[in-house]
Write a protein that holds these residues in place. Structure first.
Motif, short mmCIF file in Angstrom:
data_model
loop_
_atom_site.label_atom_id
_atom_site.label_comp_id
_atom_site.label_asym_id
_atom_site.label_seq_id
_atom_site.Cartn_x
_atom_site.Cartn_y
_atom_site.Cartn_z
N LYS A 207 0.98 -1.19 -0.08
CA LYS A 207 0.02 0.03 -0.01
C LYS A 207 0.83 1.28 -0.07
N ILE A 208 2.32 1.06 0.18
CA ILE A 208 2.98 2.40 0.16
C ILE A 208 3.38 2.66 -1.39
N THR A 209 2.88 3.77 -2.05
CA THR A 209 2.82 4.08 -3.18
C THR A 209 4.14 4.67 -3.53
N THR A 210 4.75 4.46 -4.69
CA THR A 210 5.87 5.35 -5.13
C THR A 210 5.71 6.65 -5.17
N ALA A 211 4.50 7.36 -5.07
CA ALA A 211 4.11 8.83 -5.10
C ALA A 211 4.48 9.28 -3.80
N PHE A 212 4.06 8.34 -2.78
CA PHE A 212 4.40 8.59 -1.48
C PHE A 212 5.78 8.67 -1.19
N LEU A 213 6.42 7.61 -1.58
CA LEU A 213 8.03 7.53 -1.37
C LEU A 213 8.75 8.87 -2.24
N LYS A 214 8.47 9.28 -3.21
CA LYS A 214 8.84 10.15 -3.93
C LYS A 214 8.73 11.44 -3.16
N SER A 215 7.47 11.69 -2.47
CA SER A 215 7.40 12.95 -1.76
C SER A 215 8.15 12.93 -0.46
N LEU A 216 8.31 11.91 0.06
CA LEU A 216 9.10 11.54 1.33
C LEU A 216 10.54 12.04 1.05
N ILE A 217 11.34 11.20 -0.12
CA ILE A 217 12.45 11.86 -0.56
C ILE A 217 12.50 13.33 -0.82
N LYS A 218 11.62 13.71 -1.57
CA LYS A 218 11.77 15.25 -1.72
C LYS A 218 11.55 16.39 -0.78
N ARG A 219 10.63 15.76 0.22
CA ARG A 219 10.52 16.86 1.37
C ARG A 219 11.93 16.94 2.23
N ASN A 220 12.49 15.73 2.10
CA ASN A 220 13.69 15.74 3.00
C ASN A 220 15.14 15.92 2.20
N GLU A 221 15.19 16.62 0.79
CA GLU A 221 16.05 16.88 0.21
C GLU A 221 17.02 18.22 0.70
#
Ligand code: B16
Ligand code: MG
Length: 221
Positions: A207-221
């Protein structure tokens, strides 16, 4: 992309369901000592070390033993548990895990294992995931069990990452508490009522989407 965040995965209940094998081995041990051990009682052993698990089991059975006898039983339990582990294959990787790990690899996001199990490297090897992990922290490396943050802090150290940039994926209440105590981002896998202290909760890893993972990565850049 970047490597500004990293992930630390719990093993049992997140990557594979080894709890069912722990249960079989503990139940057989309890039966050999003359008492029964139920699936509900097995919940108390999730995320708990082998030695602590035996203590809980003996308390349930109201049995007191010498240290020597306890050592013998720990060996016996582990031998039976390993007989199940040795038959494991990649078919036992839980849904969504392989896709998530591949996504992280493709996006240059490092990840480690943070498990209480002393058998963790063997299990990862059996299911063909061992070489995907940058670092492994298991029950052989830590002296304090979850909810103590030691296992995850050591994982961050091995990944050379600041703890606040680490995301922990956990299925146990004690594991989520350990991640929070380490100042990490916590993702709970399971029931949101049970894992209510996690920053995010998903029913399972698929249920963990790639969109969620991308947003998590982006937010912590
Ligand atoms: P071992 P985790 C934990 O794994 C299990 O949840 C727990 O039930 C077990 O007692 C513990 O590992 C120790 O395992 O006997 O193999 O050393 O959830 O921290 O990955
Ligand atoms: Mg677990």
């Amino acid at each position: 992309m970047n490597n500004k965040i990293a992930f630390i995965f719990d093993l049992d209940g997140v990557i594979v369901d080894t709890a069912k094998y722990h249960f079989l081995a503990w139940k057989n041990l309890a039966n050999s000592l003359g008492f029964d051990f139920t699936k509900e009682q097995n919940e108390q052993l999730k995320g708990v070390s082998r030695v602590k698990s035996l203590e809980i089991l003996l308390k349930i059975g109201n049995i007191e033993l010498t240290d020597e006898k306890k050592q013998e039983l720990l060996l016996k339990k582990n031998e039976e548990y390993l007989s199940y582990v040795n038959r494991m294959t990649s078919d036992e990787i839980l849904p969504g895990v392989t896709n998530m790990l591949n996504f992280l690899i493709e996006n240059n996001v490092k990840f480690a294992l943070g498990s209480a199990s002393k058998n963790a490297p063997l299990i990862l090897d059996k299911v063909g995931l061992l070489n995907k992990f940058t670092a492994i922290v298991d029950g052989n490396h830590v002296s304090k069990a979850k909810p103590d943050p030691e296992v995850f802090l050591l994982g961050a150290e091995k990944l050379k990452m600041d703890p606040i940039k680490c995301v922990v994926v956990e299925d146990a209440i004690a594991g989520v508490a350990a991640a929070n105590a380490a100042n990490m981002i916590s993702i709970g896998i399971g029931d949101s009522d049970v894992l209510k202290d996690a920053n995010y909760v998903f029913e399972d890893t698929s249920k963990i989407t790639t969109a969620f993972l991308k947003s998590l990565i982006k937010r912590n850049e």
